[in-house]
Design a protein around this motif. Sequence first.
Motif, PDB file in Angstrom:
ATOM      1  N   ASN A 143      50.599 -33.157 -48.719  1.00 30.04           N
ATOM      2  CA  ASN A 143      50.997 -31.443 -48.648  1.00 30.04           C
ATOM      3  C   ASN A 143      51.963 -31.300 -47.789  1.00 30.04           C
ATOM      4  OD1 ASN A 143      48.169 -31.530 -48.755  1.00 30.04           O
ATOM      5  ND2 ASN A 143      48.160 -32.246 -46.775  1.00 30.04           N
ATOM      6  N   LYS A 144      52.960 -31.875 -47.517  1.00 26.56           N
ATOM      7  CA  LYS A 144      54.887 -31.358 -47.229  1.00 26.56           C
ATOM      8  C   LYS A 144      55.280 -30.562 -49.131  1.00 26.56           C
ATOM      9  CE  LYS A 144      55.908 -33.961 -43.262  1.00 26.56           C
ATOM     10  NZ  LYS A 144      54.025 -34.287 -43.504  1.00 26.56           N
ATOM     11  N   THR A 145      55.656 -29.569 -48.435  1.00 30.97           N
ATOM     12  CA  THR A 145      56.681 -28.811 -50.438  1.00 30.97           C
ATOM     13  C   THR A 145      57.973 -28.927 -49.547  1.00 30.97           C
ATOM     14  OG1 THR A 145      55.945 -26.847 -49.270  1.00 30.97           O
ATOM     15  CG2 THR A 145      54.615 -27.914 -50.663  1.00 30.97           C
ATOM     16  N   ALA A 174      55.097 -35.900 -53.098  1.00 32.94           N
ATOM     17  CA  ALA A 174      54.016 -36.181 -52.672  1.00 32.94           C
ATOM     18  C   ALA A 174      53.145 -38.316 -52.521  1.00 32.94           C
ATOM     19  CB  ALA A 174      53.208 -35.739 -54.142  1.00 32.94           C
ATOM     20  N   GLY A 223      54.915 -23.473 -45.454  1.00 36.19           N
ATOM     21  CA  GLY A 223      54.618 -24.375 -46.393  1.00 36.19           C
ATOM     22  C   GLY A 223      53.025 -24.020 -47.127  1.00 36.19           C
ATOM     23  N   GLY A 245      54.630 -22.721 -50.026  1.00 37.73           N
ATOM     24  CA  GLY A 245      55.012 -23.521 -50.926  1.00 37.73           C
ATOM     25  C   GLY A 245      54.230 -24.092 -51.881  1.00 37.73           C
ATOM     26  N   ARG A 246      54.745 -24.896 -53.329  1.00 38.66           N
ATOM     27  CA  ARG A 246      54.613 -24.160 -54.363  1.00 38.66           C
ATOM     28  C   ARG A 246      55.300 -26.199 -54.952  1.00 38.66           C
ATOM     29  NH1 ARG A 246      52.231 -20.709 -52.858  1.00 38.66           N
ATOM     30  NH2 ARG A 246      52.790 -18.059 -53.718  1.00 38.66           N
ATOM     31  N   ARG A 247      56.372 -26.462 -54.597  1.00 38.19           N
ATOM     32  CA  ARG A 247      56.788 -28.158 -55.251  1.00 38.19           C
ATOM     33  C   ARG A 247      56.520 -28.696 -54.367  1.00 38.19           C
ATOM     34  NH1 ARG A 247      62.955 -25.378 -56.439  1.00 38.19           N
ATOM     35  NH2 ARG A 247      61.985 -24.511 -54.639  1.00 38.19           N
ATOM     36  N   LYS A 248      56.110 -29.856 -54.231  1.00 33.93           N
ATOM     37  CA  LYS A 248      55.952 -31.212 -53.779  1.00 33.93           C
ATOM     38  C   LYS A 248      56.898 -31.781 -53.116  1.00 33.93           C
ATOM     39  CE  LYS A 248      51.176 -31.063 -53.350  1.00 33.93           C
ATOM     40  NZ  LYS A 248      50.199 -30.276 -52.490  1.00 33.93           N
ATOM     41  N   GLU A 252      59.742 -25.851 -50.406  1.00 38.30           N
ATOM     42  CA  GLU A 252      59.489 -24.249 -49.473  1.00 38.30           C
ATOM     43  C   GLU A 252      59.356 -25.038 -48.108  1.00 38.30           C
ATOM     44  OE1 GLU A 252      58.599 -23.851 -54.224  1.00 38.30           O
ATOM     45  OE2 GLU A 252      58.051 -25.312 -52.085  1.00 38.30           O
TER      46      GLU A 252
END
Length: 281
Positions: A178-180, A173, A163, A167-170, A182
């Motif tokens: 902060n977790k994605t 949210a 991440g 990481g790009r996509r949430k 990816e």
Amino acid sequence: MNTKVGEVFRTRVLSGVVIAFLSLGLLILCHIIPLLLPLLVSLLVVQGLLEFYLPFKNKGVFPSKYLGIFFALLLVWQTYFGLEEYLSLNLILMFTLIPIFQFIKSGKLPDFIALGVTCLGVLYLGLLPSFFLKIRNLLGSINYLIFLIFVTWSGDTFAYFTGKLRGRRKLIALISPNKTIEGSLGGILFTIITALLLGEMGRYFGYLEITWVKASDYLILGLLIAVVGQIGDLYQSAWKRYLGMKDSGNLIPEHGGILDRIDSILFAAPLFYYYFLWLSP
């Protein structure tokens, strides 16, 4: 990487390594001293419940923390002594006695919100940790618990670094900004790989003794542990967001509290137990 970020990274890695080796050493020692495992689980329960209960004062809710700790420990030791048939009695006493003690202490009507939080803590940090003991009792070895813990932690670790790097996509949210996606996928992939590698190594060297477990079982277990472990992580993240906290505590540098380290394992342990219970020949 700037100096502050680099220092945080080094502290996090060093803390993680120390926790891993300390946990491994203590779990191996449980081979020699069987009583050590319920004692360690009891320490986790007490510290975890204090981290869980105390922040609710920010919401004006004051759980009966000492009674919660008592009933949670009762669940753990019932499991150790093989008295699971008294689980229902334990829960009945909990729901009955806590409001009575609240009334006696305050002279007012019981606070049922505080009662709900108290009972939730008992189930979350009494019932779920008791599965650590049930796993050893069912499979006859501490090695399967070691397998579960390190497979789960490996997935958490790889999800974090994936991440951070990719990481790009949430993911969700609202619960954990902060977790994605990816990071989640990376954690799932690495958990499956780790489960397969540790499982096959354990079977080859004789540390994991159950003969009917095949490579396909470790692949399935890796996937299930990864998914359910992330649900446990999100569950605790939702609790922290509700209470306006970043970490459950500050016991472990750059990791937070005990709950921040065992949230995934708490949810994965019952699944691991029932996988072996239901699918054993």
